[in-house]
Design a protein around this motif. Sequence first.
Motif, PDB file in Angstrom:
ATOM      1  N   UNK A  18       0.866  -1.168   0.000  1.00 58.37           N
ATOM      2  CA  UNK A  18       0.000   0.000   0.000  1.00 58.37           C
ATOM      3  C   UNK A  18       0.908   1.223   0.000  1.00 58.37           C
ATOM      4  N   UNK A  19       0.688   2.102  -0.965  1.00 60.60           N
ATOM      5  CA  UNK A  19       1.499   3.316  -1.048  1.00 60.60           C
ATOM      6  C   UNK A  19       1.081   4.300   0.041  1.00 60.60           C
ATOM      7  N   UNK A  20       1.994   5.177   0.459  1.00 62.56           N
ATOM      8  CA  UNK A  20       1.656   6.146   1.510  1.00 62.56           C
ATOM      9  C   UNK A  20       0.461   7.012   1.121  1.00 62.56           C
ATOM     10  N   UNK A  21      -0.391   7.256   2.113  1.00 66.49           N
ATOM     11  CA  UNK A  21      -1.592   8.071   1.915  1.00 66.49           C
ATOM     12  C   UNK A  21      -1.444   9.379   2.674  1.00 66.49           C
ATOM     13  N   UNK A  32      -4.035   8.533   9.350  1.00 70.16           N
ATOM     14  CA  UNK A  32      -3.226   9.389  10.233  1.00 70.16           C
ATOM     15  C   UNK A  32      -1.828   8.863  10.556  1.00 70.16           C
ATOM     16  N   UNK A  33      -1.682   7.594  10.892  1.00 69.58           N
ATOM     17  CA  UNK A  33      -0.368   7.069  11.269  1.00 69.58           C
ATOM     18  C   UNK A  33       0.388   6.444  10.106  1.00 69.58           C
ATOM     19  N   UNK A  34      -0.313   6.021   9.080  1.00 69.67           N
ATOM     20  CA  UNK A  34       0.321   5.434   7.901  1.00 69.67           C
ATOM     21  C   UNK A  34       0.986   4.099   8.145  1.00 69.67           C
ATOM     22  N   UNK A  35       0.517   3.351   9.121  1.00 74.27           N
ATOM     23  CA  UNK A  35       1.122   2.060   9.449  1.00 74.27           C
ATOM     24  C   UNK A  35       0.962   1.081   8.293  1.00 74.27           C
ATOM     25  N   UNK A  36      -0.168   1.151   7.598  1.00 77.75           N
ATOM     26  CA  UNK A  36      -0.409   0.211   6.491  1.00 77.75           C
ATOM     27  C   UNK A  36       0.628   0.368   5.381  1.00 77.75           C
ATOM     28  N   UNK A  37       1.098   1.565   5.142  1.00 79.69           N
ATOM     29  CA  UNK A  37       2.116   1.751   4.107  1.00 79.69           C
ATOM     30  C   UNK A  37       3.512   1.409   4.626  1.00 79.69           C
ATOM     31  N   UNK A  38       3.703   1.443   5.942  1.00 75.58           N
ATOM     32  CA  UNK A  38       4.994   1.104   6.529  1.00 75.58           C
ATOM     33  C   UNK A  38       5.223  -0.407   6.589  1.00 75.58           C
ATOM     34  N   UNK A  39       4.179  -1.193   6.399  1.00 73.09           N
ATOM     35  CA  UNK A  39       4.324  -2.655   6.395  1.00 73.09           C
ATOM     36  C   UNK A  39       5.256  -3.081   5.279  1.00 73.09           C
ATOM     37  N   UNK A  40       5.162  -2.404   4.149  1.00 71.38           N
ATOM     38  CA  UNK A  40       6.026  -2.727   3.020  1.00 71.38           C
ATOM     39  C   UNK A  40       5.421  -3.805   2.141  1.00 71.38           C
ATOM     40  N   UNK A  89      -3.198  -4.326   6.828  1.00 64.01           N
ATOM     41  CA  UNK A  89      -4.441  -3.857   7.427  1.00 64.01           C
ATOM     42  C   UNK A  89      -4.340  -2.361   7.685  1.00 64.01           C
ATOM     43  N   UNK A  90      -5.357  -1.621   7.241  1.00 66.45           N
ATOM     44  CA  UNK A  90      -5.465  -0.191   7.510  1.00 66.45           C
ATOM     45  C   UNK A  90      -6.688  -0.013   8.405  1.00 66.45           C
ATOM     46  N   UNK A  91      -6.467   0.116   9.708  1.00 69.35           N
ATOM     47  CA  UNK A  91      -7.575   0.177  10.657  1.00 69.35           C
ATOM     48  C   UNK A  91      -8.444   1.429  10.523  1.00 69.35           C
ATOM     49  N   UNK A  92      -7.874   2.627  10.351  1.00 67.58           N
ATOM     50  CA  UNK A  92      -8.754   3.795  10.258  1.00 67.58           C
ATOM     51  C   UNK A  92      -9.737   3.703   9.083  1.00 67.58           C
TER      52      UNK A  92
END
Length: 158
Positions: free
Chosen positions: A106-109, A115-123, A133-136
Amino acid sequence: MSLTLERVIMELTIESEKVVPMSIFTIIRKGDYVVFTFICVLIVSLFFLSKTSFAVGEGGTITVEVENEVVMDIPMGETGEEPQHITVPLEAGDATIEISEGKVRVLPMPQETCPLGICSQVGWIERAGEAIVCLPNRMVVTLHSEEEDPHDLDGVTK
């Protein structure tokens, strides 16, 4: 009594000075090196085996779910060699999924969307069963292989 106690202490200190310190090389024997080498080779081979055997490959599927509803099912064979970008509409904005060489991310949003961008940090994910998983935004991107049984359990809890 104090003379005998002093004498015992003196004898102990003299004996402790005679002790020869042992090095690690006097403790380890030839068989220990063989066992250690075998364990290292086994660990390295299992590492490479796990990297290659669980890859999704051409027969896999990428499933994108938003709010527990399947939005997209993308076969991995149709992605091609060049990176493919897929836009997923969300309530807060759009998410972009990149697919390239059998891997997904998932590319950065923008911060307003995630808000935290954890889904894009998974790689990158590339093995069957892995998920982003993108919880928000309640979005889940999952990889499935063709050999995978959807009713197969990977654990049981009582």
